[in-house]
Design a protein around this motif. Sequence first.
Motif, PDB file in Angstrom:
ATOM      1  N   MET A 220     -24.877  21.482 -17.822  1.00  0.00           N
ATOM      2  CA  MET A 220     -24.635  20.378 -16.896  1.00  0.00           C
ATOM      3  C   MET A 220     -25.811  20.121 -15.973  1.00  0.00           C
ATOM      4  O   MET A 220     -25.858  19.077 -15.305  1.00  0.00           O
ATOM      5  CB  MET A 220     -23.373  20.672 -16.079  1.00  0.00           C
ATOM      6  N   VAL A 228     -19.566  16.983  -8.606  1.00  0.00           N
ATOM      7  CA  VAL A 228     -19.092  17.465  -9.891  1.00  0.00           C
ATOM      8  C   VAL A 228     -17.576  17.353  -9.945  1.00  0.00           C
ATOM      9  O   VAL A 228     -16.881  17.631  -8.958  1.00  0.00           O
ATOM     10  CB  VAL A 228     -19.531  18.921 -10.137  1.00  0.00           C
ATOM     11  N   SER A 310     -21.909  15.360 -13.194  1.00  0.00           N
ATOM     12  CA  SER A 310     -21.503  16.137 -14.363  1.00  0.00           C
ATOM     13  C   SER A 310     -20.010  16.422 -14.272  1.00  0.00           C
ATOM     14  O   SER A 310     -19.401  16.304 -13.204  1.00  0.00           O
ATOM     15  CB  SER A 310     -22.292  17.450 -14.461  1.00  0.00           C
ATOM     16  N   ALA A 312     -16.870  19.216 -15.822  1.00  0.00           N
ATOM     17  CA  ALA A 312     -16.485  20.449 -16.507  1.00  0.00           C
ATOM     18  C   ALA A 312     -15.002  20.378 -16.824  1.00  0.00           C
ATOM     19  O   ALA A 312     -14.169  20.218 -15.916  1.00  0.00           O
ATOM     20  CB  ALA A 312     -16.784  21.674 -15.648  1.00  0.00           C
ATOM     21  N   CYS A 335     -20.991  16.205 -19.933  1.00  0.00           N
ATOM     22  CA  CYS A 335     -19.630  16.710 -19.794  1.00  0.00           C
ATOM     23  C   CYS A 335     -19.531  17.984 -20.629  1.00  0.00           C
ATOM     24  O   CYS A 335     -19.664  17.945 -21.863  1.00  0.00           O
ATOM     25  CB  CYS A 335     -18.612  15.671 -20.263  1.00  0.00           C
ATOM     26  N   ALA A 336     -19.312  19.127 -19.981  1.00  0.00           N
ATOM     27  CA  ALA A 336     -19.194  20.422 -20.662  1.00  0.00           C
ATOM     28  C   ALA A 336     -17.722  20.767 -20.820  1.00  0.00           C
ATOM     29  O   ALA A 336     -16.952  20.745 -19.849  1.00  0.00           O
ATOM     30  CB  ALA A 336     -19.910  21.519 -19.872  1.00  0.00           C
ATOM     31  N   LYS A 437     -21.098  20.478 -25.592  1.00  0.00           N
ATOM     32  CA  LYS A 437     -21.927  19.687 -24.680  1.00  0.00           C
ATOM     33  C   LYS A 437     -21.897  18.238 -25.114  1.00  0.00           C
ATOM     34  O   LYS A 437     -22.395  17.873 -26.193  1.00  0.00           O
ATOM     35  CB  LYS A 437     -23.368  20.220 -24.678  1.00  0.00           C
ATOM     36  N   ARG A 439     -22.871  14.242 -23.970  1.00  0.00           N
ATOM     37  CA  ARG A 439     -23.723  13.459 -23.083  1.00  0.00           C
ATOM     38  C   ARG A 439     -23.362  11.983 -23.186  1.00  0.00           C
ATOM     39  O   ARG A 439     -23.207  11.434 -24.288  1.00  0.00           O
ATOM     40  CB  ARG A 439     -25.197  13.651 -23.430  1.00  0.00           C
TER      41      ARG A 439
END
Length: 443
Positions: A220, A228, A310, A312, A335-336, A437, A439
């Motif tokens: 991220m 976040v 970002s 999570a 975006c994880a 992961k 994007r």
Amino acid sequence: MDEDDSQKVGRDVSLVRRRPLSPLERISQLLPQESLGPEVEQLRDCNDDRTEESLAVTEDSNTLVASDQICESDTPIKEITMPQEEITHLSNGRTVADCSDVQSQVGAGTPSHMAEPLPKSLPRETMIEFGELLVAEFRKKGRVEFRKMFQLQEGVRLQSSWGTINHDDMAGRPSGRIMRTTHWAPILIRRPSLEDYVLLMKRGPAIAYPKDASMMLTMMDVVEGDCVLESGSGSGAMSLFLSRAVGSKGTVLSVEVREDHLGRSVKNYKRWRLSWARRRGGEEWPDNVHFHQADLSSASSLLAGRGFHSVALDLISPQLVLPTVVPHLHPGAVCAVYLANITQVVDLLDGIRCSSLPLLCERIIEVPVRDWLVAPARQKDGDFCTRKSPLSNEDKKDLCGVEEKGESANDARPFGSVPYISRPHPEQLSHTAFLVKLRKYVQ
């Protein structure tokens, strides 16, 4: 001495010098003399004495003569005397009396309630006080046999299978001190790191392990001042890592659908902040995490007017919340996603394709961590193994005469001749999760 005999002795000495150095030898030779511990100095002195007794240097520096042959010669030997004042001084300038004082201050074999006064504290060092969170740890043969996190309180005892320690004896002492229990077991008392805290804190659901949380933060690219979004507060582990990453200038919005999970994450977050303030002398951990109970798939009003650097996600079905989250994610941001099994990964990618979301799947990884044990090699009876130098056939014939006299080439070896052995730790952390992961791109 004949020329052949001198060459023979030279080969014997070269065999000793060709012995591979142990890690202890290599490191101690690079360190300054005053920084070596008493154990290393004692080993060095003992082995130096052995070497001096077995070999002697003649006036010609290129010719080495055995000490027993010097004694048999007719050359008179002068007795060297040293004043008593110089004998009492060690190589590092300390006297024998000074060393006895140092040994009395170590307190390695002294119970905690009989310990000697501690040295002066370092700048900005704070002593342990009541109300702090501490970790007690007992290691045996390189393995952690006992580890417990507790809060220091007056009149309470730390209970373990290896004995007890009074909490009152820990207060006012520095962190990282080894204390003896009532059964004389050495217990390390220290302050917990954030990694220790998330692994030992009370949990509701499973946590994001520190190895996975660190990789997610790298994916991220979280820096101080970021905003976040976290969905799936769980027990609050990822919330704490995000809180430290964004700092006092950033914010974290943590959303959890279950009330019990949200309550546990809030308690763990507050408990860590209170303990941090005590250990830092009043310096507060940034209060930058805002917890909300909501279903993110239908909470567009909660995200209205917000933009995130970002995201999570730690959800069973993250593809259901992505249509709500992606519009609030900055272009090019990541975006994880934390998923437990590969079936969830397939469902996630299938949901992105069906919803035509502007997301690129850059990586799908899992983070393995393999622990190792590195320790001096021991025999079955517990004694240390001894490193032996390989000898050729000619060298063995030359040393036959020495071995017949009851001596060996290893008698003149320097300290640090114990070999080391390394092997994977028998207790390994298996699979924890898959990290995806994603994007966001703009067409």
